[in-house]
Design a protein around this motif. Structure first.
Motif, short mmCIF file in Angstrom:
data_model
loop_
_atom_site.label_atom_id
_atom_site.label_comp_id
_atom_site.label_asym_id
_atom_site.label_seq_id
_atom_site.Cartn_x
_atom_site.Cartn_y
_atom_site.Cartn_z
N PHE A 144 0.83 -1.21 0.00
CA PHE A 144 0.00 0.00 0.00
C PHE A 144 0.87 1.26 0.00
CE2 PHE A 144 -3.69 -2.52 1.69
CZ PHE A 144 -4.68 -2.01 0.86
N ALA A 145 1.95 1.24 0.80
CA ALA A 145 2.77 2.45 0.97
C ALA A 145 3.58 2.76 -0.29
CB ALA A 145 3.70 2.27 2.18
N GLU A 193 11.12 -4.10 -5.34
CA GLU A 193 10.30 -5.02 -4.54
C GLU A 193 10.87 -6.43 -4.66
OE1 GLU A 193 7.33 -5.17 -2.36
OE2 GLU A 193 8.25 -7.16 -2.38
N GLY A 206 2.51 -6.44 -1.14
CA GLY A 206 3.13 -6.41 0.20
C GLY A 206 2.52 -7.49 1.09
N THR A 207 2.05 -7.07 2.25
CA THR A 207 1.41 -7.99 3.22
C THR A 207 0.47 -8.98 2.53
OG1 THR A 207 1.48 -6.45 5.08
CG2 THR A 207 -0.36 -8.01 5.06
N TRP A 225 2.18 -11.75 0.55
CA TRP A 225 2.92 -12.76 1.32
C TRP A 225 2.01 -13.63 2.19
CZ3 TRP A 225 8.00 -13.54 0.48
CH2 TRP A 225 8.75 -12.50 -0.10
N CYS A 249 -8.53 -8.91 6.47
CA CYS A 249 -8.30 -7.73 7.30
C CYS A 249 -9.27 -7.73 8.48
CB CYS A 249 -8.44 -6.45 6.48
SG CYS A 249 -10.04 -6.26 5.68
N ASP A 250 -8.94 -6.95 9.51
CA ASP A 250 -9.86 -6.85 10.64
C ASP A 250 -10.37 -5.43 10.82
OD1 ASP A 250 -7.71 -5.55 11.74
OD2 ASP A 250 -7.46 -6.90 13.44
N TYR A 275 -10.59 0.07 5.19
CA TYR A 275 -9.21 -0.41 4.95
C TYR A 275 -8.95 -0.36 3.45
CZ TYR A 275 -4.99 -3.26 5.25
OH TYR A 275 -3.69 -3.71 5.16
N VAL A 310 16.59 -4.68 -2.00
CA VAL A 310 17.55 -3.62 -1.69
C VAL A 310 18.41 -4.16 -0.55
CG1 VAL A 310 17.82 -1.30 -0.72
CG2 VAL A 310 16.10 -1.73 -2.49
N MET A 327 -3.89 1.11 9.02
CA MET A 327 -2.59 1.44 8.44
C MET A 327 -2.68 2.16 7.10
SD MET A 327 0.28 -1.13 9.70
CE MET A 327 1.41 0.01 8.97
P1 FAD Z 1 3.89 -4.15 3.27
O1 FAD Z 1 2.55 -4.45 2.75
O2 FAD Z 1 4.46 -5.03 4.32
O3 FAD Z 1 4.87 -4.03 2.05
C1 FAD Z 1 6.25 -3.90 2.22
C2 FAD Z 1 6.91 -4.52 1.01
O4 FAD Z 1 8.30 -4.20 1.06
C3 FAD Z 1 6.83 -6.03 0.97
O5 FAD Z 1 6.22 -6.43 -0.23
C4 FAD Z 1 8.27 -6.50 1.04
O6 FAD Z 1 8.51 -7.63 0.24
C5 FAD Z 1 9.02 -5.28 0.54
N1 FAD Z 1 10.38 -5.20 1.06
C6 FAD Z 1 10.76 -5.17 2.35
N2 FAD Z 1 12.10 -5.06 2.46
C7 FAD Z 1 12.57 -5.02 1.18
C8 FAD Z 1 13.87 -4.91 0.63
N3 FAD Z 1 14.97 -4.79 1.40
N4 FAD Z 1 13.99 -4.89 -0.72
C9 FAD Z 1 12.89 -4.99 -1.53
N5 FAD Z 1 11.64 -5.11 -1.05
C10 FAD Z 1 11.48 -5.11 0.29
N6 FAD Z 1 -3.33 -3.43 9.01
C11 FAD Z 1 -4.51 -2.80 9.18
O7 FAD Z 1 -4.54 -1.59 9.34
N7 FAD Z 1 -5.68 -3.49 9.13
C12 FAD Z 1 -5.72 -4.83 8.94
O8 FAD Z 1 -6.79 -5.41 8.92
C13 FAD Z 1 -4.48 -5.52 8.78
N8 FAD Z 1 -4.44 -6.85 8.58
C14 FAD Z 1 -3.23 -7.48 8.49
C15 FAD Z 1 -3.21 -8.86 8.32
C16 FAD Z 1 -2.01 -9.53 8.24
C17 FAD Z 1 -2.00 -11.01 8.02
C18 FAD Z 1 -0.81 -8.82 8.41
C19 FAD Z 1 0.51 -9.53 8.40
C20 FAD Z 1 -0.82 -7.45 8.56
C21 FAD Z 1 -2.03 -6.77 8.58
N9 FAD Z 1 -2.09 -5.39 8.71
C22 FAD Z 1 -3.29 -4.75 8.83
C23 FAD Z 1 -0.86 -4.59 8.64
C24 FAD Z 1 -0.43 -4.44 7.15
O9 FAD Z 1 0.90 -4.83 7.12
C25 FAD Z 1 -0.66 -3.01 6.67
O10 FAD Z 1 -2.03 -2.70 6.78
C26 FAD Z 1 -0.25 -2.71 5.23
O11 FAD Z 1 -0.63 -3.70 4.33
C27 FAD Z 1 1.23 -2.40 5.14
O12 FAD Z 1 1.53 -1.89 3.88
P2 FAD Z 1 3.02 -1.41 3.57
O13 FAD Z 1 3.05 -1.07 2.14
O14 FAD Z 1 3.43 -0.39 4.55
O15 FAD Z 1 3.93 -2.65 3.90
#
Ligand code: FAD
Ligand code: N01
Length: 559
Positions: free
Chosen positions: A28-29, A48, A55-56, A59, A67-68, A74, A121, A449
């Motif tokens: 998402f970010a 990536e 992301g999450t 995997w 999601c919750d 969300y 990275v 998040m």
């Molecule tokens: P991520 O989705 O974690 O993406 C980060 C990405 O960076 C990953 O794809 C990873 O492969 C990549 N990455 C990391 N390090 C490197 C590197 N060195 N080089 C290249 N790529 C890299 N949050 C909520 O608010 N509500 C929910 O209901 C909720 N449910 C969840 C359910 C589960 C099972 C889990 C594990 C988490 C949940 N979360 C929830 C938290 C969730 O992580 C966030 O909501 C959100 O998806 C995070 O997005 P992000 O882009 O910040 O990170």
């Protein structure tokens, strides 16, 4: 734009002096950051390690993953047409539905063309003279970047504990956070699940339905409330879509968690026992994390908190038929809500199934993994497969696994040896032009998040714009401002019960990790703090002067 600013920030072809912005992660970010970077006319690339976006949700494909936070909340708010057009089918979307939403966003905004997949990275080094990051990829390539955005996720560094004999197991092993894409068929198998946090609690009922026998190895019980998931009805969806901009604003500006719930009007101790019971009961029946918001003193008063904990323990004892199993499932060693509340679908009732056994590791500790299964002090539990639902090196793990060297070659683990520190949970003193989306010290995991991600990405965009307007090649957090922010984060947490649990919020799940409460409690107050800093002449941010910017122009000319 001034000539200097354009030299510092204008579009450059990658391979010369690199990108204006390199973004790590395509969840998402990272995707929203890429969209904003393009909108600002920056040259940007996402790196990536996975083979697609999500992301999450790319995997965590374990059975039961969803999601919750309600799907209607969300989700991104930055594309009004998208939020009107997209159809969520369930109150709490499944992992496949969330993943298809994120894929749709990538297609809709043609994002994949600026993403390099299956590449990690590995390292990044700040070049003081050129005022840019030199980034090393797993492909061996070196890439230059003016700005480096860590959109690496708070819950992306999956962790399998270092149990004795772990690698000797001859059956199949899985981690919920790195689940096989082709799925797993547990039919006819004996299965162990180690861990009973949110992931375990979602996976256990699903695995129990398939497996011949499931044994759950639980060390600490969690509090869980029923999701009461259901298909979304049209009227409810219409209610949201017709007021989306206003509801999104409310979530951002008026809530502690970035989510709209049925908010409390009073404290638990102001209500009579009957009133409390009524309040907890209707929330339990409605389902979801709404339960947490029954009263306004539940995370600050132990006495108030105990009333909610007692209500949930009563429900566990009501649902689970075997009294010893029910007792083992009742948490008692920490206040409710001080670990992330779990939201389940039939979790406790799963222990009434004849093919499910709970092993309480507090009574019979796990001694080792052996070729045939899991050995506790009571003997060997033979299994065909082990599922590790053992969580993540949360909030810092993905960041510290990259060898990042800031000014003077200092690493992030060196800077964070006593616990993570970042100004507004976003920028690190000594690491110019480095941004951590939802980093430690920001609301992140204590919030919806997606809301926190959008706010951080917007703020990063404003900081980069401000640097461009000033002709500054670099911007860095001020040490005193960082110290004050870290103290404030601790002060806010200390005024609550949150630090009382040995939780992953505290780093307690990782041996040797400093015990510091990492997230910041309060989405609306956090936003106000950020806005106050900006309004106060960018308090806490040090923008390099134009002389530094011209160093950049010289470096670009050299390249
Ligand atoms: P991520 O989705 O974690 O993406 C980060 C990405 O960076 C990953 O794809 C990873 O492969 C990549 N990455 C990391 N390090 C490197 C590197 N060195 N080089 C290249 N790529 C890299 N949050 C909520 O608010 N509500 C929910 O209901 C909720 N449910 C969840 C359910 C589960 C099972 C889990 C594990 C988490 C949940 N979360 C929830 C938290 C969730 O992580 C966030 O909501 C959100 O998806 C995070 O997005 P992000 O882009 O910040 O990170
Ligand atoms: O991980 P966890 P998770 N021996 O760390 C146990 C989000 N999420 O993946 O508590 C035995 O919570 C550990 O036991 P203990 C959400 O933010 C959301 O479940 O350390 N057991 C615990 O039971 C969540 O909080 C959803 O005693 C060991 C479990 O493993 C976060 O992700 C769904 C052990 C780990 O629980 C992480 O959740 C899924 C050992 N050596 C995830 N080591 C939604 O529903 C660890 N454990 C939105």
């Amino acid at each position: 734009m001034t000539a200097t600013a354009s030299a510092a920030h204008g579009r450059r072809a990658p391979g010369s002096s690199g990108f204006d912005m390199l973004i790590v992660g395509a969840g998402f970010a990272g995707l929203y950051m890429l969209h904003r970077a393009r909108g600002m006319g920056l040259s940007a690339r996402v790196i990536e390690v996975a083979s697609d976006v999500g992301g999450t949700w790319w995997w965590n494909r374990y059975p039961g993953a969803r999601c919750d936070i309600e799907s209607l909340q969300y989700s991104y708010s930055w594309d009004e047409d998208l939020q009107q057009e997209w159809t969520w089918t369930e109150r709490f979307a499944t992992q496949p539905e969330i993943l298809s939403y994120i894929r749709h966003v990538a297609e809709r905004h043609d994002l994949r063309r600026d993403i390099t997949f299956e590449t990690r990275v590995d390292a990044a080094e700040w070049d003081e003279d050129a005022a840019r990051w030199s980034v090393t990829l797993s492909s061996g390539e070196q890439v230059g970047a003016r700005n480096l955005v860590l959109a690496t996720g708070c819950l992306s560094a999956a962790r399998v504990p270092d149990l004795p004999g772990r690698d000797s197991f001859r059956g199949a092993t899985y981690h919920t956070g790195d689940w096989p894409h082709e799925g797993v068929d547990f039919a006819g198998k004996t299965v162990a699940v180690i861990g009973a946090g949110s992931s375990g609690i979602q996976a256990i009922p699903e695995i129990a339905r398939q497996a011949a026998h499931l044994t759950v190895f639980q060390r600490t019980p969690n509090f869980s409330v029923p999701a009461r998931n259901q298909p979304l009805d049209d009227n409810y969806v219409h209610g949201w879509k017709s007021r989306y901009p206003e509801l999104r604003r409310q979530a951002r500006e008026e809530t502690r968690s970035g989510t709209i719930y049925d908010f409390p009007e009073r404290g638990a101790l102001e209500a009579s026992a009957e009133e409390r019971e009524r309040e907890y009961r209707w929330r339990w029946e409605k389902g979801g994390a709404n339960f947490m918001h029954a009263f306004n003193d539940l995370v600050i008063s132990e006495e108030a908190n105990a009333t909610a904990a007692a209500f949930v323990r009563d429900r566990i004892r009501e649902i689970v038929k075997d009294p010893a199993t029910a007792a083992a499932l009742c948490p008692s060693s920490y206040p409710i809500f001080t670990k992330r509340i779990c939201v389940d679908d039939n979790y406790y009732a799963t222990y009434n199934r004849p093919n499910v056994t709970l092993v309480n590791l507090r009574e019979t500790p796990l001694d080792a993994i052996e070729p045939g299964g899991v050995r506790t002090s009571a003997g060997l539990h033979e299994v065909d497969a082990i599922v590790y639902a053992t969580g993540f090196d949360a909030m810092t793990g993905a960041i510290t696994s990259i060898d990042i060297r800031g000014k003077g070659g200092r690493t992030i683990p060196e800077k964070w040896k006593d616990g993570p520190r970042a100004y507004l949970g976003l920028m690190l003193e000594g690491f110019p032009n480095l941004f951590a989306v939802t980093g430690p010290g920001s609301p992140s995991v204590l919030s919806n998040m997606v809301v926190s991600i959008e706010q951080h990405v917007d703020l990063i965009s404003r900081i980069v714009e401000e640097a461009r307007a000033r002709g500054a090649a670099a911007v860095e957090a001020d040490r005193a401002a960082e110290d004050a922010w870290v103290a404030h984060v601790n002060e806010v947490a200390a005024a609550t019960l949150l630090p009382k649990a040995a939780s992953w919020y505290m780093g307690a799940n990782i041996p040797g990790k400093p015990r510091v409460f990492m997230p910041y409690l309060g989405v609306s107050t956090y936003r106000e703090a950020c806005e106050a800093a900006v309004a106060d002449g960018w308090r806490g941010f040090r923008f390099a002067d134009r002389a530094a910017a011209s160093a950049d122009a010289r470096a670009a000319a050299r390249a």
